[in-house]
Design a protein around this motif. Structure first.
Motif, PDB file in Angstrom:
ATOM      1  N   LEU A   1      26.804 -44.189 -22.652  1.00  0.00           N
ATOM      2  CA  LEU A   1      25.435 -44.331 -22.677  1.00  0.00           C
ATOM      3  C   LEU A   1      24.746 -43.078 -23.094  1.00  0.00           C
ATOM      4  CD1 LEU A   1      23.258 -46.134 -20.942  1.00  0.00           C
ATOM      5  CD2 LEU A   1      23.372 -44.858 -19.548  1.00  0.00           C
ATOM      6  N   MET A   2      25.542 -42.334 -22.826  1.00  0.00           N
ATOM      7  CA  MET A   2      24.823 -40.623 -23.416  1.00  0.00           C
ATOM      8  C   MET A   2      24.799 -40.516 -24.693  1.00  0.00           C
ATOM      9  SD  MET A   2      25.129 -38.012 -20.648  1.00  0.00           S
ATOM     10  CE  MET A   2      26.407 -37.833 -20.190  1.00  0.00           C
ATOM     11  N   ARG A   3      26.005 -41.087 -24.477  1.00  0.00           N
ATOM     12  CA  ARG A   3      26.031 -40.625 -26.826  1.00  0.00           C
ATOM     13  C   ARG A   3      24.977 -41.945 -27.556  1.00  0.00           C
ATOM     14  NH1 ARG A   3      31.945 -41.442 -25.581  1.00  0.00           N
ATOM     15  NH2 ARG A   3      31.756 -43.660 -25.734  1.00  0.00           N
ATOM     16  N   ALA A   4      25.235 -43.408 -27.207  1.00  0.00           N
ATOM     17  CA  ALA A   4      24.565 -44.266 -27.242  1.00  0.00           C
ATOM     18  C   ALA A   4      23.060 -43.809 -27.423  1.00  0.00           C
ATOM     19  CB  ALA A   4      24.393 -45.311 -26.737  1.00  0.00           C
ATOM     20  N   VAL A   5      22.829 -42.923 -26.462  1.00  0.00           N
ATOM     21  CA  VAL A   5      20.520 -42.859 -26.293  1.00  0.00           C
ATOM     22  C   VAL A   5      20.845 -41.640 -26.526  1.00  0.00           C
ATOM     23  CG1 VAL A   5      19.110 -42.664 -25.082  1.00  0.00           C
ATOM     24  CG2 VAL A   5      20.633 -44.532 -24.609  1.00  0.00           C
ATOM     25  N   PRO A   6      20.019 -40.836 -27.866  1.00  0.00           N
ATOM     26  CA  PRO A   6      20.348 -39.092 -28.339  1.00  0.00           C
ATOM     27  C   PRO A   6      19.248 -38.706 -27.419  1.00  0.00           C
ATOM     28  CG  PRO A   6      20.010 -40.811 -29.962  1.00  0.00           C
ATOM     29  CD  PRO A   6      19.642 -42.171 -28.888  1.00  0.00           C
ATOM     30  N   GLY A   7      19.611 -36.980 -26.539  1.00  0.00           N
ATOM     31  CA  GLY A   7      19.386 -36.913 -26.260  1.00  0.00           C
ATOM     32  C   GLY A   7      19.372 -36.879 -23.784  1.00  0.00           C
ATOM     33  N   LEU A   8      19.938 -38.208 -23.780  1.00  0.00           N
ATOM     34  CA  LEU A   8      19.475 -38.627 -22.941  1.00  0.00           C
ATOM     35  C   LEU A   8      20.806 -37.607 -21.795  1.00  0.00           C
ATOM     36  CD1 LEU A   8      18.721 -40.398 -20.741  1.00  0.00           C
ATOM     37  CD2 LEU A   8      21.457 -42.388 -20.971  1.00  0.00           C
ATOM     38  N   LEU A   9      20.157 -37.294 -20.414  1.00  0.00           N
ATOM     39  CA  LEU A   9      21.430 -37.072 -19.585  1.00  0.00           C
ATOM     40  C   LEU A   9      21.144 -38.053 -18.807  1.00  0.00           C
ATOM     41  CD1 LEU A   9      22.617 -34.378 -17.506  1.00  0.00           C
ATOM     42  CD2 LEU A   9      20.251 -34.611 -16.991  1.00  0.00           C
ATOM     43  N   ALA A  10      22.636 -38.636 -18.300  1.00  0.00           N
ATOM     44  CA  ALA A  10      22.733 -39.821 -17.318  1.00  0.00           C
ATOM     45  C   ALA A  10      24.096 -39.176 -16.429  1.00  0.00           C
ATOM     46  CB  ALA A  10      23.214 -40.748 -18.521  1.00  0.00           C
ATOM     47  N   LYS A  11      24.111 -39.456 -14.833  1.00  0.00           N
ATOM     48  CA  LYS A  11      24.592 -39.495 -14.209  1.00  0.00           C
ATOM     49  C   LYS A  11      25.337 -40.075 -13.086  1.00  0.00           C
ATOM     50  CE  LYS A  11      28.450 -37.154 -11.774  1.00  0.00           C
ATOM     51  NZ  LYS A  11      28.949 -38.387 -12.260  1.00  0.00           N
ATOM     52  N   ASP A  12      26.551 -40.701 -12.766  1.00  0.00           N
ATOM     53  CA  ASP A  12      26.253 -42.035 -12.163  1.00  0.00           C
ATOM     54  C   ASP A  12      26.853 -41.207 -10.169  1.00  0.00           C
ATOM     55  OD1 ASP A  12      28.921 -41.430 -12.573  1.00  0.00           O
ATOM     56  OD2 ASP A  12      29.685 -43.036 -13.123  1.00  0.00           O
ATOM     57  N   GLY A  13      26.809 -42.139  -9.602  1.00  0.00           N
ATOM     58  CA  GLY A  13      27.131 -42.187  -7.987  1.00  0.00           C
ATOM     59  C   GLY A  13      27.400 -42.978  -7.485  1.00  0.00           C
ATOM     60  N   PHE A  14      28.859 -42.982  -6.464  1.00  0.00           N
ATOM     61  CA  PHE A  14      29.539 -44.003  -5.746  1.00  0.00           C
ATOM     62  C   PHE A  14      28.071 -44.609  -4.773  1.00  0.00           C
ATOM     63  CE2 PHE A  14      34.176 -42.197  -5.137  1.00  0.00           C
ATOM     64  CZ  PHE A  14      34.312 -42.678  -6.280  1.00  0.00           C
ATOM     65  N   GLU A  15      28.719 -45.708  -4.824  1.00  0.00           N
ATOM     66  CA  GLU A  15      27.567 -46.638  -4.064  1.00  0.00           C
ATOM     67  C   GLU A  15      25.964 -46.932  -5.124  1.00  0.00           C
ATOM     68  OE1 GLU A  15      28.381 -48.237  -0.779  1.00  0.00           O
ATOM     69  OE2 GLU A  15      30.018 -46.979  -0.776  1.00  0.00           O
ATOM     70  N   GLY A  16      26.617 -47.120  -6.629  1.00  0.00           N
ATOM     71  CA  GLY A  16      25.733 -47.886  -6.950  1.00  0.00           C
ATOM     72  C   GLY A  16      24.137 -47.076  -7.778  1.00  0.00           C
ATOM     73  N   VAL A  17      24.721 -45.644  -7.248  1.00  0.00           N
ATOM     74  CA  VAL A  17      23.582 -45.345  -7.883  1.00  0.00           C
ATOM     75  C   VAL A  17      23.965 -44.532  -9.384  1.00  0.00           C
ATOM     76  CG1 VAL A  17      22.262 -42.544  -7.506  1.00  0.00           C
ATOM     77  CG2 VAL A  17      23.616 -43.750  -5.473  1.00  0.00           C
ATOM     78  N   GLN A  18      22.074 -44.685  -9.847  1.00  0.00           N
ATOM     79  CA  GLN A  18      22.376 -43.941 -11.484  1.00  0.00           C
ATOM     80  C   GLN A  18      21.679 -43.180 -11.980  1.00  0.00           C
ATOM     81  OE1 GLN A  18      25.218 -44.289 -14.200  1.00  0.00           O
ATOM     82  NE2 GLN A  18      23.960 -43.008 -14.744  1.00  0.00           N
ATOM     83  N   VAL A  19      20.863 -41.919 -12.157  1.00  0.00           N
ATOM     84  CA  VAL A  19      20.062 -40.397 -12.559  1.00  0.00           C
ATOM     85  C   VAL A  19      19.980 -41.136 -14.289  1.00  0.00           C
ATOM     86  CG1 VAL A  19      21.080 -39.260 -11.912  1.00  0.00           C
ATOM     87  CG2 VAL A  19      18.714 -39.528 -12.110  1.00  0.00           C
ATOM     88  N   ALA A  20      19.215 -41.203 -14.984  1.00  0.00           N
ATOM     89  CA  ALA A  20      18.705 -41.081 -16.007  1.00  0.00           C
ATOM     90  C   ALA A  20      17.526 -40.756 -17.181  1.00  0.00           C
ATOM     91  CB  ALA A  20      19.250 -41.471 -17.324  1.00  0.00           C
ATOM     92  N   ALA A  21      17.849 -38.855 -17.713  1.00  0.00           N
ATOM     93  CA  ALA A  21      16.362 -38.590 -17.441  1.00  0.00           C
ATOM     94  C   ALA A  21      16.810 -38.605 -19.707  1.00  0.00           C
ATOM     95  CB  ALA A  21      15.843 -37.848 -17.144  1.00  0.00           C
ATOM     96  N   LEU A  22      15.474 -38.372 -20.105  1.00  0.00           N
ATOM     97  CA  LEU A  22      14.813 -38.538 -21.991  1.00  0.00           C
ATOM     98  C   LEU A  22      14.089 -37.124 -21.775  1.00  0.00           C
ATOM     99  CD1 LEU A  22      13.788 -41.858 -22.567  1.00  0.00           C
ATOM    100  CD2 LEU A  22      16.447 -40.570 -23.804  1.00  0.00           C
ATOM    101  N   PRO A  23      14.765 -36.435 -23.512  1.00  0.00           N
ATOM    102  CA  PRO A  23      14.148 -34.921 -23.133  1.00  0.00           C
ATOM    103  C   PRO A  23      12.620 -34.874 -23.347  1.00  0.00           C
ATOM    104  CG  PRO A  23      15.591 -35.649 -25.254  1.00  0.00           C
ATOM    105  CD  PRO A  23      15.313 -37.347 -24.464  1.00  0.00           C
ATOM    106  N   ASP A  24      12.026 -35.983 -23.457  1.00  0.00           N
ATOM    107  CA  ASP A  24      10.430 -35.325 -23.065  1.00  0.00           C
ATOM    108  C   ASP A  24      10.025 -35.790 -21.151  1.00  0.00           C
ATOM    109  OD1 ASP A  24      10.948 -37.786 -22.853  1.00  0.00           O
ATOM    110  OD2 ASP A  24       9.372 -38.870 -24.671  1.00  0.00           O
ATOM    111  N   GLY A  25      10.851 -35.822 -20.950  1.00  0.00           N
ATOM    112  CA  GLY A  25      10.614 -36.253 -19.632  1.00  0.00           C
ATOM    113  C   GLY A  25      10.763 -37.886 -18.739  1.00  0.00           C
ATOM    114  N   ARG A  26      11.158 -38.251 -19.494  1.00  0.00           N
ATOM    115  CA  ARG A  26      10.763 -40.164 -19.045  1.00  0.00           C
ATOM    116  C   ARG A  26      12.346 -39.906 -18.260  1.00  0.00           C
ATOM    117  NH1 ARG A  26      10.966 -43.488 -24.151  1.00  0.00           N
ATOM    118  NH2 ARG A  26      11.862 -41.413 -25.331  1.00  0.00           N
TER     119      ARG A  26
END
Length: 343
Positions: free
Chosen positions: A253-278
């Motif tokens: 996912l981070m390779r596919a979306v330029p500038g994306l920061l992403a981290k997963d977690g057990f029990e179905g958790v995901q967070v992701a953010a773009l360089p502009d704050g979205r």
């Protein structure tokens, strides 16, 4: 204590500890019929921090699990941890147990001047199924080094050593290191910690809201260059496989979306953010990864990411007799373009 750890502004009140009011976020569609429903919650933040979309309960207290590791890494950098690049990415990792991950953890311990037996995470086999199978076939036993949080634990020991803090009880919530991490969690999420428990690896786990988790990720991707927040975000984006592993969806996912920061977690958790704050945060109520990935992709599309960049994250197909007969699809509230006929 490092002056960077003091924050004059008090965080908002802790999120409410209650039964989350989750809503349908994904449908299991087989042969045109909705066979199952995954409930959960989703928040999409605009670049100005406003809530662009919310589904379910984004304000109830929940445990982000490993999705909070980037914030923990920020806390350690603020406390003087001198890591960057691959080793910093590993400090924020839920790694697969590949040899590069083990070697990196050994290197962090070597920099700290500490042996492997000072780690206090739970011994385990490698997370990646192929690596685990090879490990078992070779007769290797579960180890603290192979457990997916070993990079974080090595970094915690290094941080404690640098500050002259005790090492044996570095996982105690009352330890200076863990108090420092809690302060940083409250700073970046903008809210007080609701509850503290123990994560699967043995480290303290802090409860915030899904909304707060998205705010923290946005704070990291919009931070000033050279800050602890930006340094962690850059390390994870530049060394995505060190923060996860080869073939892992979060690295892809981070390779596919330029500038994306992403981290997963057990029990179905995901967070992701773009360089502009979205930013987006996802919690799947039943913890199902098969829903986490397509729901995250749909949330990112609602966030403004080009859907063409997210095609490979649409969800694994469902098979019947060896043939594709369905898939997991985002619910219409998340993806308004979902075809109503479920063909």
């Amino acid at each position: 204590m490092n002056p960077a750890l003091t924050h004059p502004a008090r965080p908002a009140e802790a999120p409410s500890v209650r039964e989350p009011l989750h809503a349908p976020v994904a449908h299991l569609v087989r042969g045109g019929v909705i066979e199952g429903i995954h409930y959960g919650s989703v928040v999409v933040l605009a670049a100005d921090g406003g809530v662009e979309l919310q589904i379910g309960d984004i304000e109830a207290a929940f445990y982000p699990r490993s999705a909070l590791k980037p914030v923990q890494a920020v806390a350690m950098l603020r406390a003087g941890l001198p890591l960057d690049g691959e080793l910093l990415s590993l400090a924020a990792a839920s790694h697969s147990g590949e040899e590069r991950h083990l070697a990196g953890t050994r290197r962090i311990l070597e920099l700290a001047g500490l042996p492997e037996d000072r780690l206090r995470n739970v011994p385990d086999l490698p997370f990646d199924p192929v690596v685990r199978e090879t490990w078992v076939r070779e007769g290797r036993m579960p180890s603290r080094l192979a457990q997916n949080c070993s990079g974080k634990h090595a970094a915690m020991l290094f941080t404690a050593r640098l500050n002259g803090w005790p090492l044996d009880d570095y996982l105690d919530p009352a330890h200076p290191l863990q108090r420092t991490i809690a302060e940083t969690v409250e700073d970046l999420t903008g809210q007080a910690v609701a509850r503290t428990t123990v994560d699967g690896c043995g480290a303290p786990l802090f409860s915030v809201s899904l909304h707060g988790l998205a705010r923290a990720a946005a704070r990291m991707t919009t931070a000033a260059p050279g800050s602890a927040e930006a340094t962690v975000a850059d390390a994870m984006r530049e060394h995505a496989e060190m923060a996860s592993g080869a073939g892992r969806d979060v690295a892809a996912l981070m390779r596919a979306v330029p500038g994306l920061l992403a981290k997963d977690g057990f029990e179905g958790v995901q967070v992701a953010a773009l360089p502009d704050g979205r930013a987006v945060s996802v919690k799947i109520a039943d913890g199902a990864d098969r829903a986490r990935v397509p729901v995250t992709a749909a949330a990112l599309a609602r966030c403004g990411v080009d859907p063409a960049a997210l095609t490979e994250f649409a969800g694994a197909p469902l098979l019947g007799g060896g043939e594709v007969v369905g898939s997991v699809r985002p619910a219409r509230a998340l993806d308004p373009l979902t075809h109503p006929a479920y063909a």
